[in-house]
Design a protein around this motif. Structure first.
Motif, mmCIF file in Angstrom:
data_model
loop_
_atom_site.group_PDB
_atom_site.id
_atom_site.type_symbol
_atom_site.label_atom_id
_atom_site.label_comp_id
_atom_site.label_asym_id
_atom_site.label_seq_id
_atom_site.Cartn_x
_atom_site.Cartn_y
_atom_site.Cartn_z
ATOM 1 N N ALA A 132 0.830 -1.211 0.000
ATOM 2 C CA ALA A 132 0.000 0.000 0.000
ATOM 3 C C ALA A 132 0.859 1.254 0.000
ATOM 4 N N THR B 28 1.333 3.817 -3.270
ATOM 5 C CA THR B 28 0.862 5.196 -3.132
ATOM 6 C C THR B 28 1.990 6.195 -3.341
ATOM 7 N N ILE C 4 -6.851 6.101 -6.568
ATOM 8 C CA ILE C 4 -6.499 4.767 -6.082
ATOM 9 C C ILE C 4 -7.761 4.123 -5.526
ATOM 10 N N PRO D 292 -8.515 1.324 -3.079
ATOM 11 C CA PRO D 292 -7.955 0.379 -2.106
ATOM 12 C C PRO D 292 -8.990 -0.598 -1.567
ATOM 13 N N ASN E 242 -5.411 -1.733 3.325
ATOM 14 C CA ASN E 242 -4.561 -0.723 2.688
ATOM 15 C C ASN E 242 -4.526 0.590 3.462
ATOM 16 N N VAL F 106 -2.344 3.382 2.180
ATOM 17 C CA VAL F 106 -2.814 4.308 1.141
ATOM 18 C C VAL F 106 -3.326 5.587 1.794
ATOM 19 N N ILE G 290 -9.166 8.950 -3.370
ATOM 20 C CA ILE G 290 -9.297 7.574 -2.895
ATOM 21 C C ILE G 290 -10.759 7.191 -3.016
ATOM 22 N N PHE H 241 -6.598 -2.016 -6.292
ATOM 23 C CA PHE H 241 -6.146 -3.171 -5.520
ATOM 24 C C PHE H 241 -7.168 -4.304 -5.603
ATOM 25 N N GLU I 238 -2.754 -8.258 -4.262
ATOM 26 C CA GLU I 238 -2.049 -8.582 -3.029
ATOM 27 C C GLU I 238 -2.278 -10.066 -2.745
#
Length: 662
Positions: free
Chosen positions: A52, A56, A65, A67, A71, A74, A113, A146, A176
């Motif tokens: 993360a 970032t 992003i 997430p 995360n 982030v 985000i 992600f 991940e």
């Protein structure tokens, strides 16, 4: 673990260390608070921080992003204030979602985000839409989404990667791979040797890297970002890692072999990076202790601010008001009232005209759907549009409704409007999750609007069978955050479509296929709106109210014309969510006898809701029970005689006679 600093200065390396240490220390604090009962739930990312944080750091601050649960890095690397994050995790109204979301399900436009939903996969397609917006604006940016190794088993993973590849979008898909989806190990999730190998099947590049090596993650994503922007292509990155806690704290870790914890503890991303910096003499032991001490004091201070903040009481009006984004003021002009020229037009031509004028009005409006470009769509509504507005704004899509609806939401994050055409309303079921859980809830959750219209060719009467004829408006009327419109006249078809496109909220726009070419009526040439949420009287009468919409309006008018001895009050709802309860009450007041008529099947149909509301709020006005008339509780049959028997129209006369004689 080998670290390659490349051209990073000592100062940058120290900042990287602080960036990876902060989420670790915050998590340690949160685990203490969880045991003390001061927070209710926590999804730990301990052991995965390098992914993360490194990702970032590699992305630019104004790039979106998407997430997931683990995360935290982030959010901290984007420098979101800790006190507000603590308020969020406490469910305090002063957090990022006014107490409406838990853990990491919230987003922040300011920090670029996008808040996740628990279904995981839908995040990926939002990144497609964001990157499409970057392309349309000629911005040299990329988006990053992600997912976990478990999420790659979802259909949304396939759809999002396929769309990104087909449309040449600069999207970074980051997996991940921590070995477990909750408790399910990778051997029960997939059979490929590495998930990055799947990239080739989508025509993109992919790579597997050490997800615990902060510099490797940073350097890889930095280079991939440059590649995606330069080549205008997506990329798949698989980061190998391990979570040192349970899926969430209550789930525990008994299902994981103990030796894995020992092996991965030796690869701790924070500890290994710290050791490297000390070895390189960038840090000293005393400096490390100083950084940790200072950071812990800061975390404690930020927590205390949040802990001392009052828990504000809920305000009912605010909860209801925040379901929808405010609609910009625009003078509503009822169709037919303008002084300019009014021509008779078919229903289908009115839809086309409303869409065309909206494209002219909004240069940020993008149309998406299967076969809508050169072919003009299944019903030819967008025929000629691609020549006039270009393929960038009139986009054929792969057969992946979920990803396209998710992309529409991504476009909205970047200020675009979009219209998604379902070839048939029936097909929306494969995009249902994106609509009811992503589009509908996003403004209530964290204040982000979804400026999306989904056009739904609907209805029976054309002998198209069970998968091309069903009426499914009730699915969406039950969902707060959506608006549902269903015009019956050409004038309303144009005006309501324009209003839907102007509305910043998600609108499900139903258009009855049987009306496309069979119904004509006066439609102003001008650009105008018909207000969403306001019903229309097809006729006013004193004996019986027929409350209906869509094809039901014509069934009611046809029957009323054949029975001139009875005065029928026919109310065309036009909008099903929100309903015009004032008009419903007025109709009930006028006649005292009500038939609610719709083409949808009986059980769970909107007639049940309207009947219940009338019984609850207008009981003293009634001279008879409210009667529902709907289609049979069966799928829609193909045979025309069976279809006629299925439709509510075949039972309308009997229902009206029963009501009249009560």
């Amino acid at each position: 673990m080998y670290f390659n600093r490349r051209d990073l200065s000592d100062e940058q390396l120290i900042e990287f260390y602080k960036s990876i240490l902060l989420p670790r220390l915050v998590e340690e604090k949160m685990l203490v608070l969880l045991r003390q009962g001061k927070i209710s739930k926590w999804f730990s990312g301990i052991g995965q921080e390098a992914i993360a944080v490194g990702a970032t750091l590699a992305m630019h601050d104004d790039e979106w992003i998407m997430p997931l649960h683990r995360n935290l890095g982030v959010f901290t690397t984007r420098r979101m204030p800790l006190r507000k994050l603590f308020l969020q995790w406490q469910g305090n109204k002063e957090g990022y979602s006014k107490g409406r979301e838990r853990s990491f399900h919230f987003g922040s436009r300011e920090n670029h985000i996008c808040g996740m939903i628990s279904h995981l996969g839908p995040q990926l397609a939002i990144a497609d839409g964001v990157s499409l917006a970057y392309n349309l604006k000629n911005e040299k940016k990329a988006s990053l989404a992600f997912t976990g190794e478990g999420g790659t088993s979802e259909g949304d993973f396939h759809e999002a990667l396929n769309v990104a590849s087909v449309w040449n979008l600069p999207v970074i898909f980051l997996i991940e791979n921590n070995g477990y989806g909750l408790s399910t190990p990778v051997k029960e999730q997939f059979r490929c040797e590495q998930l990055a190998l799947r990239a080739k099947g989508y025509g993109m590049e992919g790579v597997t890297i050490d997800g615990n090596n902060l510099l490797e993650v940073y350097d890889t994503i930095k280079g991939v970002r440059e590649y995606c922007i330069r080549e205008q292509k997506p990329y798949l990155i698989e980061c190998m890692t391990f979570r040192m806690r349970g899926h969430e704290e209550a789930s525990g870790t008994k299902y994981i072999p103990q030796h894995l914890f020992e092996e991965w503890a030796a690869k701790d991303p924070v500890k290994k990076f710290e050791e490297y910096l000390i070895l390189e003499e960038v840090l000293t032991y005393s400096y490390v202790e100083s950084i940790r001490r200072e950071m812990k004091l800061m975390i404690d201070a930020e927590w205390q601010v949040a802990a001392d903040a009052p828990m504000k009481l809920p305000v009912l009006e605010e909860e209801l008001d925040d379901v929808f984004a405010p609609v910009p003021a625009m003078p509503f002009e009822e169709s037919g009232s303008a002084a300019n020229e009014v021509k008779s037009k078919r229903f289908i031509d009115a839809v086309t005209e409303g869409l065309r004028q909206s494209m002219e009005k909004h240069d940020n409006l993008v149309l998406m759907g299967q076969d809508i470009a050169e072919y003009g769509g299944a019903f030819k509504i967008t025929e000629g549009f691609v020549e006039r507005f270009g393929r960038e704004r009139v986009r054929n899509t792969p057969l992946c409704e979920s990803a396209i609806i998710g992309s529409a939401l991504g476009l909205s994050l970047e200020g675009f409007k979009s219209m998604v055409e379902m070839q048939f309303a029936d097909f929306v079921s494969v995009g249902f999750n994106q609509i009811v859980n992503n589009l509908a809830k996003i403004h209530y959750r964290w204040g982000q609007n979804a400026d999306v219209v989904i056009r739904m060719p609907t209805g029976a009467g054309v002998g198209a069978g069970p998968f091309h004829s069903q009426s499914n408006e009730a699915w969406f009327v039950h969902t707060p955050g959506l608006k549902v419109v269903y015009p019956s006249t050409p004038a309303d078809a144009k005006g309501l479509l324009i209003a839907a496109i102007n509305d910043p909220n998600p609108v499900i726009y139903f258009e009855h296929k049987a009306l496309y070419r069979s119904i004509s009526g006066p439609v102003p040439d001008e650009y105008y709106e018909v207000p969403i949420g306001k019903a229309r009287w097809a006729s006013q009468g004193r004996d019986i109210s027929i409350i209906t919409y869509g094809a039901g309006v014509y069934w009611a008018e046809e029957y009323a014309a054949s029975d001139p001895a009875v005065s029928y009050d026919i109310l065309d709802l036009r909008t099903l969510l929100p309903l015009d309860y004032d008009a419903i009450r007025e109709s009930v007041t006028r006649t005292g006898k009500v038939l609610v008529l719709h083409e949808d099947t009986l059980t769970g149909g909107i007639a049940g809701e309207i009947s219940a509301w009338i019984s609850e709020h207008c009981f003293e006005l009634l001279d008879a029970p409210v009667i529902r008339c709907a289609s049979l509780d069966t799928p829609v049959p193909f045979n025309l005689e069976l279809e006629k028997q299925f439709l509510a129209k075949s039972r309308m006369a009997e229902s009206l006679k029963k009501l009249l004689s009560y």
